[in-house]
Motif scaffolding. Structure first.
Motif, short mmCIF file in Angstrom:
data_model
loop_
_atom_site.label_atom_id
_atom_site.label_comp_id
_atom_site.label_asym_id
_atom_site.label_seq_id
_atom_site.Cartn_x
_atom_site.Cartn_y
_atom_site.Cartn_z
N VAL A 119 65.13 87.43 -22.53
CA VAL A 119 63.92 86.73 -22.10
C VAL A 119 64.29 85.49 -21.28
CG1 VAL A 119 61.95 85.39 -22.92
CG2 VAL A 119 62.48 87.59 -23.96
N ARG A 126 66.95 85.07 -19.52
CA ARG A 126 67.46 85.52 -18.22
C ARG A 126 66.32 86.01 -17.31
NH1 ARG A 126 70.91 83.05 -19.77
NH2 ARG A 126 69.94 81.83 -18.11
N CYS A 127 65.18 86.37 -17.89
CA CYS A 127 64.03 86.74 -17.05
C CYS A 127 63.53 85.56 -16.24
CB CYS A 127 62.90 87.28 -17.92
SG CYS A 127 63.22 88.93 -18.60
N ARG A 160 67.37 87.95 -12.63
CA ARG A 160 65.99 88.05 -13.10
C ARG A 160 65.49 89.49 -13.06
NH1 ARG A 160 65.02 83.64 -9.64
NH2 ARG A 160 63.78 84.93 -8.24
N SER A 161 65.74 90.15 -11.97
CA SER A 161 65.23 91.51 -11.79
C SER A 161 65.81 92.45 -12.84
CB SER A 161 65.56 92.01 -10.39
OG SER A 161 65.13 93.34 -10.21
N ALA A 212 67.16 91.63 -15.74
CA ALA A 212 66.73 91.22 -17.09
C ALA A 212 65.33 91.73 -17.39
CB ALA A 212 66.79 89.70 -17.21
N ARG A 213 64.46 91.74 -16.41
CA ARG A 213 63.09 92.20 -16.64
C ARG A 213 63.05 93.70 -16.92
NH1 ARG A 213 60.17 88.37 -11.97
NH2 ARG A 213 60.76 86.40 -13.00
N LEU A 263 64.37 94.10 -20.49
CA LEU A 263 63.38 93.68 -21.46
C LEU A 263 62.30 94.74 -21.64
CD1 LEU A 263 62.58 91.38 -23.32
CD2 LEU A 263 61.26 90.39 -21.45
N TRP A 311 56.34 84.51 -15.05
CA TRP A 311 56.23 85.97 -15.00
C TRP A 311 56.08 86.56 -16.40
CZ3 TRP A 311 59.37 89.65 -17.18
CH2 TRP A 311 59.08 90.98 -16.82
N ALA A 312 57.00 86.21 -17.30
CA ALA A 312 56.96 86.77 -18.65
C ALA A 312 55.70 86.36 -19.39
CB ALA A 312 58.20 86.34 -19.44
N TRP A 348 56.61 95.87 -16.56
CA TRP A 348 57.98 95.38 -16.66
C TRP A 348 58.98 96.36 -16.04
CZ3 TRP A 348 58.54 92.81 -22.15
CH2 TRP A 348 58.00 91.53 -22.07
N PRO A 358 58.77 95.17 -11.76
CA PRO A 358 58.42 93.74 -11.72
C PRO A 358 57.68 93.39 -10.43
CG PRO A 358 60.70 94.05 -12.41
CD PRO A 358 60.20 95.38 -11.95
#
Length: 498
Positions: A89, A91-92, A100-101, A103-104, A107, A137-138, A156, A159
Motif C-alpha cells: 500500500v 508503494r502504491c 506505483r503501477s 504495486a497497484r 495490491l 488513488w488508493a 486496481w 489503474p
C-alpha cells in the motif's frame, strides 16, 4: 485507539532488529502495531540504507520494498508472490511511476484473495497515505469499493481506468457492510470517521441504529455524523420516539442538543423543561429555545427549579444565571450557604456571569472546603483584586492551609502584583506542592521580557533582594535587566551600578 508516538517508535525500532538481528521478531513487531509503525519503518529503512556507515542492505522482502533505489523496490514487487500488504500500500503512493503501477497491480491480487479482511486491515493505512501526493488513488479506490460505486478490484487491475459497471469481483452489499461495521466500531479514529461518513451517506441504516450509534460514540466528529444522519432521516420520514430518546441520552452535548430540537416535531415540546438543567450550555440553550416555542417562559421555569430545594442542582443554577439579570443576585446569594459544595460553586459562577459579585460576600468563601468554590471565588474576585488586603491573602498561602485555598489566594496575589505577590512566589519555590511551585515559577519567569509596565514597585530594596533569590528561574542578564527597569542598584564586588 492506536498510540501514534509508540507506533512510530516501534516502526523505527523494527528496522534495527530487521537489519542487524532477528528479522522474524521485527516483522512480528510491525504486525502488532498500527499504521504509523509501517510508515515509520519505511522511512527509517530508506534513511538507514542511505546514510554513510549505515547497516548493509538486507535481502529481506520488507527491507527491499523500502530500499532507496526505485529499481530495487520494483524488482521486490515483481519477485515476491506474498509481500507484506501494508508495504505494498505504501508503494502504491511511491514517487516512482513504475513502482506505483506495479504495486497497484500487486495490491489488486492481494485484495482479491480476501477482500473483507484485506480492506479492514489496510483501511487505516490507506487513510493516512491519502494526504500524500500520490496517495489519493488508493483512498479513492477504497471509498469506491465500500460505497459500491464501482468495482474496486477491476479498477486496481487497470489503474487509472475505474470500471463504472458491476463486475464479478465487486464487493457484495454484505461484504461492504461488514467492512464498514468493523471500521466504525474499531479503535482507529480516522477509520471510524471514514466508515461513519460512508454509512450515513449510504441511506441503508435505520434511524434507530443511527441514533444508537450517536448515543454511544465518544468522538465528537463521528457522533455528529451519526446524529446529523438520524435527524435527517427523521426529517424525511417523520419523528421516531425511540431514536429521539437515544439522542437525548447521548454522551456528547451536540447529540443531546439534536435530540432536544427533535422534540418539537414529535409533539413532545413539553419535555424541554427537563433539559434546562443539562450539564451542557448548548443543550440548555436549545431547551430554552424550545420552551419559548411552546409559549412558556424559560426564565420562570429556571427560577422555579432554583427556588425548589428538592430540584436545585449545580447545572440548574448555571442555567438560571444564563437567563437571569442583576436583579436576581439575591437568589444566588442565598445559595452561597447551600450544603452542597457544587451548588455553592455554581452560585458563585452565576454571580460572576451576572457581574454581580460582592467582594465582602465572597471573601469568606475563599476558605470554603470545596475546591470548586475556592476556584470560582478566585475568578469572581480577580477583577477587583487590588482592593483585597495583601496580608490577608498572604496568610492563605501558608503551608498549613489546604492546597486549593493556597492556589486561589496566590492567583489573587498575582492579579494584584507588587511586593506581596513576589514575596509569595519566591517562598513557593520551596513549597511541597509541585503545582504551586510550577505556577509561581512561570509567573516569575514571565517578568522578563515584560510586554507592558512591570507589576513591581520601582526602587524597592526588598524587590531587589527577592530577585536575587530567583537564581534558578532567571539568568543574570534577565535579573540585571529587571533591576535596571525598576531602578534598583546592583551591588557586586564592592561596586554599585545598574
Amino acid at each position: 485507539m492506536w498510540d501514534l508516538g509508540r507506533d512510530t517508535d516501534r516502526g523505527r525500532a523494527a528496522v534495527a532488529v530487521l537489519l542487524r538481528r532477528d528479522p522474524a521478531v521485527a516483522v512480528g513487531m510491525l504486525f502488532r502495531s498500527g499504521p504509523e509503525a509501517w510508515i515509520a519503518f519505511d522511512e527509517e529503512v530508506r534513511h538507514d540504507c542511505s546514510r554513510p556507515g549505515g547497516a548493509p542492505r538486507s535481502k529481506r522482502i520488507e527491507a527491499r520494498l523500502c530500499d532507496p533505489d526505485g529499481r530495487v523496490r520494483e524488482s521486490a514487487l515483481s519477485a515476491w508472490r506474498r509481500p507484506p500488504p501494508q508495504l505494498v500500500v505504501i508503494r502504491c503512493a511511491d514517487w516512482v511511476p513504475a513502482v506505483r503501477s506495479r504495486a497497484r497491480r500487486v495490491l489488486g491480487r492481494i485484495v482479491a484473495e480476501n477482500p473483507v479482511a484485506a480492506l479492514i486491515t489496510l483501511a487505516p493505512l490507506i487513510l493516512r497515505l491519502g494526504r500524500r501526493e500520490h496517495g489519493a488513488w488508493a483512498l479513492e479506490q477504497l471509498e469506491a469499493a465500500v460505497s459500491g460505486r464501482y468495482s474496486l478490484l477491476a479498477a486496481w487491475w487497470r489503474p487509472g481506468r475505474p470500471s463504472t459497471t458491476w463486475s464479478p469481483n465487486s464487493l457484495t452489499g454484505e461484504q461492504r457492510d461488514a467492512v464498514l461495521n468493523h471500521l466504525s466500531l474499531g479503535a482507529d479514529l480516522p477509520a471510524r470517521r471514514f466508515a461513519a461518513r460512508l454509512t450515513a451517506a449510504g441511506g441503508r441504516t435505520g434511524v434507530r441504529e443511527l441514533a444508537a450509534r450517536a448515543r454511544e460514540e465518544r468522538d465528537q466528529v463521528t457522533s455528529r455524523i451519526w446524529a446529523d444522519a438520524a435527524l435527517a432521516a427523521m426529517a424525511a420520514g417523520g419523528p421516531d420516539d425511540a431514536a429521539i430518546d437515544d439522542l437525548l441520552a447521548g454522551r456528547l452535548p451536540m447529540v443531546r442538543a439534536g435530540g432536544v430540537t427533535a422534540l418539537r416535531a414529535a409533539g413532545r415540546a413539553a419535555e424541554a423543561v427537563e433539559h434546562l438543567a443539562d450539564r451542557s450550555g448548548t443543550v440548555r440553550a436549545c431547551a430554552r429555545w424550545l420552551v419559548r416555542q411552546g409559549g412558556d417562559d424559560p426564565y420562570a421555569v429556571s427560577r422555579a427549579l432554583v427556588e425548589d430545594p428538592a430540584r436545585v442542582t449545580p447545572y440548574a443554577v448555571t442555567g438560571f444565571a444564563e437567563c437571569a439579570g442583576p436583579a436576581d443576585a439575591p437568589l444566588l446569594h442565598a445559595l452561597l450557604e447551600h450544603p452542597a459544595g457544587a451548588v455553592r460553586a455554581a452560585a458563585v459562577g452565576g454571580l460572576r456571569l451576572l457581574e454581580a459579585a460582592d467582594h465582602e460576600l465572597l471573601r469568606p468563601l475563599l476558605d470554603d472546603p470545596m475546591p470548586a468554590v475556592a476556584r470560582e471565588v478566585s475568578l469572581g474576585l480577580r477583577p477587583g483584586a487590588g482592593r483585597l488586603p495583601a496580608a490577608w491573602l498572604l496568610a492563605r498561602t501558608a503551608p498549613e492551609r489546604p492546597v486549593h485555598t493556597r492556589r486561589a489566594a496566590y492567583r489573587l496575589l498575582y492579579a494584584q502584583g507588587g511586593v506581596a505577590w513576589l514575596r509569595a512566589a519566591v517562598e513557593l519555590q520551596a513549597d511541597g506542592d509541585p503545582g504551586l511551585r510550577r505556577l509561581a515559577a512561570q509567573h516569575i519567569q514571565g517578568l522578563w521580557p515584560a510586554k507592558g509596565p512591570m507589576c513591581l514597585p520601582a526602587r524597592d530594596p526588598e524587590v531587589g533582594a527577592l530577585l536575587d533569590r530567583c537564581t534558578g528561574l532567571a539568568t543574570d542578564h534577565a535579573r540585571r535587566w529587571m533591576r535596571s527597569q525598576l531602578g534598583i542598584p546592583r551591588v557586586e564586588c564592592g561596586m554599585s551600578g545598574y
